[in-house]
Every structure is written in structure tokens, then in C-alpha cells.
Design a protein around this motif. Structure first.
Motif, PDB file in Angstrom:
ATOM      1  N   ASN A 183      -4.982  -7.476  -4.022  1.00 17.61           N
ATOM      2  CA  ASN A 183      -3.741  -7.553  -3.438  1.00 17.61           C
ATOM      3  C   ASN A 183      -3.498  -6.613  -2.404  1.00 17.61           C
ATOM      4  O   ASN A 183      -4.043  -5.634  -2.191  1.00 17.61           O
ATOM      5  CB  ASN A 183      -2.790  -7.885  -4.401  1.00 17.61           C
ATOM      6  CG  ASN A 183      -2.513  -6.468  -5.329  1.00 17.61           C
ATOM      7  OD1 ASN A 183      -2.916  -5.454  -4.674  1.00 17.61           O
ATOM      8  ND2 ASN A 183      -1.985  -6.574  -6.615  1.00 17.61           N
ATOM      9  N   LYS A 184      -2.129  -6.912  -1.542  1.00 15.61           N
ATOM     10  CA  LYS A 184      -2.076  -5.930  -0.514  1.00 15.61           C
ATOM     11  C   LYS A 184      -1.876  -4.552  -0.797  1.00 15.61           C
ATOM     12  O   LYS A 184      -2.391  -3.666  -0.270  1.00 15.61           O
ATOM     13  CB  LYS A 184      -0.435  -6.823  -0.041  1.00 15.61           C
ATOM     14  CG  LYS A 184      -0.438  -5.814   1.458  1.00 15.61           C
ATOM     15  CD  LYS A 184       0.868  -6.266   2.391  1.00 15.61           C
ATOM     16  CE  LYS A 184       1.016  -5.662   3.512  1.00 15.61           C
ATOM     17  NZ  LYS A 184      -0.008  -5.171   4.348  1.00 15.61           N
ATOM     18  N   GLU A 185      -1.041  -4.179  -2.012  1.00 13.80           N
ATOM     19  CA  GLU A 185      -0.992  -2.796  -2.277  1.00 13.80           C
ATOM     20  C   GLU A 185      -2.171  -2.087  -2.734  1.00 13.80           C
ATOM     21  O   GLU A 185      -2.582  -0.950  -2.155  1.00 13.80           O
ATOM     22  CB  GLU A 185      -0.084  -2.838  -3.485  1.00 13.80           C
ATOM     23  CG  GLU A 185       0.372  -1.341  -4.035  1.00 13.80           C
ATOM     24  CD  GLU A 185       1.204  -1.322  -5.258  1.00 13.80           C
ATOM     25  OE1 GLU A 185       1.615  -0.142  -5.649  1.00 13.80           O
ATOM     26  OE2 GLU A 185       1.642  -2.426  -5.750  1.00 13.80           O
ATOM     27  N   ALA A 186      -3.370  -2.707  -3.324  1.00 14.44           N
ATOM     28  CA  ALA A 186      -4.411  -1.967  -3.549  1.00 14.44           C
ATOM     29  C   ALA A 186      -5.433  -1.893  -2.491  1.00 14.44           C
ATOM     30  O   ALA A 186      -6.060  -0.825  -2.328  1.00 14.44           O
ATOM     31  CB  ALA A 186      -5.256  -2.865  -4.568  1.00 14.44           C
ATOM     32  N   PHE A 187      -5.366  -3.020  -1.626  1.00 13.72           N
ATOM     33  CA  PHE A 187      -5.986  -2.758  -0.311  1.00 13.72           C
ATOM     34  C   PHE A 187      -5.643  -1.613   0.561  1.00 13.72           C
ATOM     35  O   PHE A 187      -6.458  -1.104   1.116  1.00 13.72           O
ATOM     36  CB  PHE A 187      -6.077  -4.255   0.465  1.00 13.72           C
ATOM     37  CG  PHE A 187      -6.929  -4.109   1.724  1.00 13.72           C
ATOM     38  CD1 PHE A 187      -8.222  -4.617   1.670  1.00 13.72           C
ATOM     39  CD2 PHE A 187      -6.317  -3.924   3.143  1.00 13.72           C
ATOM     40  CE1 PHE A 187      -9.096  -4.403   2.956  1.00 13.72           C
ATOM     41  CE2 PHE A 187      -7.139  -3.934   3.990  1.00 13.72           C
ATOM     42  CZ  PHE A 187      -8.575  -4.099   4.109  1.00 13.72           C
ATOM     43  N   ASP A 188      -4.213  -1.688   0.647  1.00 12.63           N
ATOM     44  CA  ASP A 188      -3.598  -0.458   1.615  1.00 12.63           C
ATOM     45  C   ASP A 188      -3.915   0.814   0.992  1.00 12.63           C
ATOM     46  O   ASP A 188      -4.221   1.634   1.828  1.00 12.63           O
ATOM     47  CB  ASP A 188      -1.973  -0.868   1.364  1.00 12.63           C
ATOM     48  CG  ASP A 188      -1.748  -1.903   2.359  1.00 12.63           C
ATOM     49  OD1 ASP A 188      -2.372  -2.622   3.374  1.00 12.63           O
ATOM     50  OD2 ASP A 188      -0.571  -2.592   2.429  1.00 12.63           O
ATOM     51  N   SER A 189      -4.241   0.964  -0.349  1.00 17.12           N
ATOM     52  CA  SER A 189      -4.344   2.326  -0.785  1.00 17.12           C
ATOM     53  C   SER A 189      -5.797   2.681  -0.518  1.00 17.12           C
ATOM     54  O   SER A 189      -6.306   3.670  -0.203  1.00 17.12           O
ATOM     55  CB  SER A 189      -4.271   2.452  -2.283  1.00 17.12           C
ATOM     56  OG  SER A 189      -5.127   1.512  -2.924  1.00 17.12           O
TER      57      SER A 189
END
Length: 230
Positions: A183-189
Motif C-alpha cells: 500500500n502507499k504508506e508501506a511503499f513510501d517508507s
């Protein structure tokens, strides 16, 4: 022949045969034309299904568009489904792997798995930063199962996730690699951790079934001042 009147029944018999042949020819012609057009329609439908299966069910893709503009476009009433998409190690040429298998990383919204891609999936889309979805070859080749804890090796260190599901996309097989979805949050991290330089965010958009796509695209371009390249 006693008179010309005697020709009438003879002519009627001949024309009756001709009329029957004419009707038969017309029926056969209509039948053949129907078959030809039906076969052409079946061919077009088959090609459409094949293309959607390989490349996804979407109409346009936004490039180099800021997130705020993309969100406004995706919220339009003519849009049936939309998803942000970004990738790391897209060319499978960097040191990212799971159990020694080269791995490409994709950041997407849930709609990318459930609506844009039509290959099918098993399990659920990652709900948090601790979950990961893999292409189904990870199950077939690596013996990985939903609920398993796996380690993703990156150039910046190892990361640990729980497998939430599998996406049925056989394209990764040709590269002898896995594809991991976050998901976006995990990818951004992950992006912040690895400082990746090969990130190219995009937005996939699928319009509602009866939308005039040409008109919708023209409206979007005009309203948000987007060029053809974008």
C-alpha cells in the motif's frame, strides 16, 4: 402452340423456379454475412479480453502529474476506478530479493489489484505497513503461503512482512523474479529508506462503462492544463 396464351403457364413455372433460387441465394448470402461478422466480432472480443488480461483494464494513464491534481481527476463522476502506481527495481537490476529471488517492488492502491488488473488474486490487499502481496509464482516456486513471514532484502537492509495474498500475474515468470505489492504508506517508507532513483509515479484511470472517453479526456486536459505527453 395454339396461341401466345399457352406460354403463360410455362413462364410461370420457370419464374417460380427462378424466384425460389433467388430467395435461396439471398438466404445463403445473409447467412454467410452473419457468420463473417459474428466471427469478426468474436475475434475483436477475444483480442480485447487478451489485451485487458495482459495489460490491465484502464483507459488513460497520468504521467508527471502532482498528487493533488491526480486525486481531483480520479474523484470525477466519470471515473469508475483509479489507482496510483509506483515502482522500485522495475528493471530487476538492483539488489532486492526474497529468499534469493530477484524482486520488483510496486506501490499501488487496492483498486489496482481488484479493478485495474484482471488477472485475479487470492487473499487480501495489504492493509498496513507490515503486509505484502506477492505474484503467485512466489507460492508456486518458493512455496510461500498466505500468513507466512518473509524477509525482503534491500540495499538499505532487511525488511520483514506478513504475506496477505497473491496476485495472478505471470509476467514476472519471464524475468525469473517476484513482484511485491505494497500500500502507499508501506511503499513510501521503503522509498525513503532506500533513496531509490528509479521511481516514476503514475495514475491509472478507468472510466465508467458508457462514458464518452474522447470527450472525458479532452475535458480533463482542458480543465487541468495537461499536455498530450502527460
Amino acid at each position: 402452340m395454339k396461341s401466345y396464351l399457352s406460354l403463360i403457364p410455362i413462364s410461370a413455372k420457370v419464374k417460380k423456379r427462378q424466384n425460389r433460387m433467388t430467395i435461396l441465394c439471398i438466404v445463403l448470402a445473409v447467412f454467410l454475412v452473419t457468420i463473417i461478422f459474428s466471427m469478426a466480432d468474436m475475434g475483436i472480443r477475444a483480442e480485447k479480453i487478451n489485451m485487458i488480461y495482459k495489460h490491465g483494464n484502464w483507459h488513460i494513464k497520468l504521467l508527471e502529474t502532482d498528487e493533488q491534481t491526480a486525486r481531483k481527476i480520479c474523484a470525477d463522476a466519470t471515473v469508475a476506478a483509479a489507482s496510483w502506481y509506483d515502482g522500485i527495481n522495475y528493471n530487476i537490476d538492483k539488489d532486492y530479493h526474497i529468499d534469493g529471488k530477484k524482486t520488483a517492488l510496486c506501490g499501488v492502491n487496492e483498486s489496482f489489484i481488484t479493478a485495474i488488473r484482471t488477472n485475479g488474486y487470492e487473499g487480501t490487499f495489504p492493509k498496513n505497513t507490515q503486509e505484502i502481496m506477492l505474484t503467485s509464482n512466489a507460492k508456486e516456486i518458493g512455496g510461500i503461503r498466505i500468513g507466512d513471514r518473509i524477509t525482503l532484502h534491500t540495499p538499505a537492509g532487511d525488511l520483514h512482512y506478513t504475506v496477505s495474498g497473491f496476485q495472478y500475474d505471470d509476467s514476472a515468470v519471464f524475468y525469473d523474479a517476484y513482484v511485491a505489492f505494497f500500500n502507499k504508506e508501506a511503499f513510501d517508507s521503503i522509498y525513503e529508506l532506500t533513496k531509490s532513483s528509479d521511481s516514476y509515479p503514475e495514475y491509472y484511470i478507468q472510466f465508467e462503462k458508457h462514458t464518452n472517453v474522447r470527450k472525458a479526456i479532452a475535458t480533463i486536459k482542458d480543465q487541468y492544463d495537461l499536455s498530450d505527453e502527460k
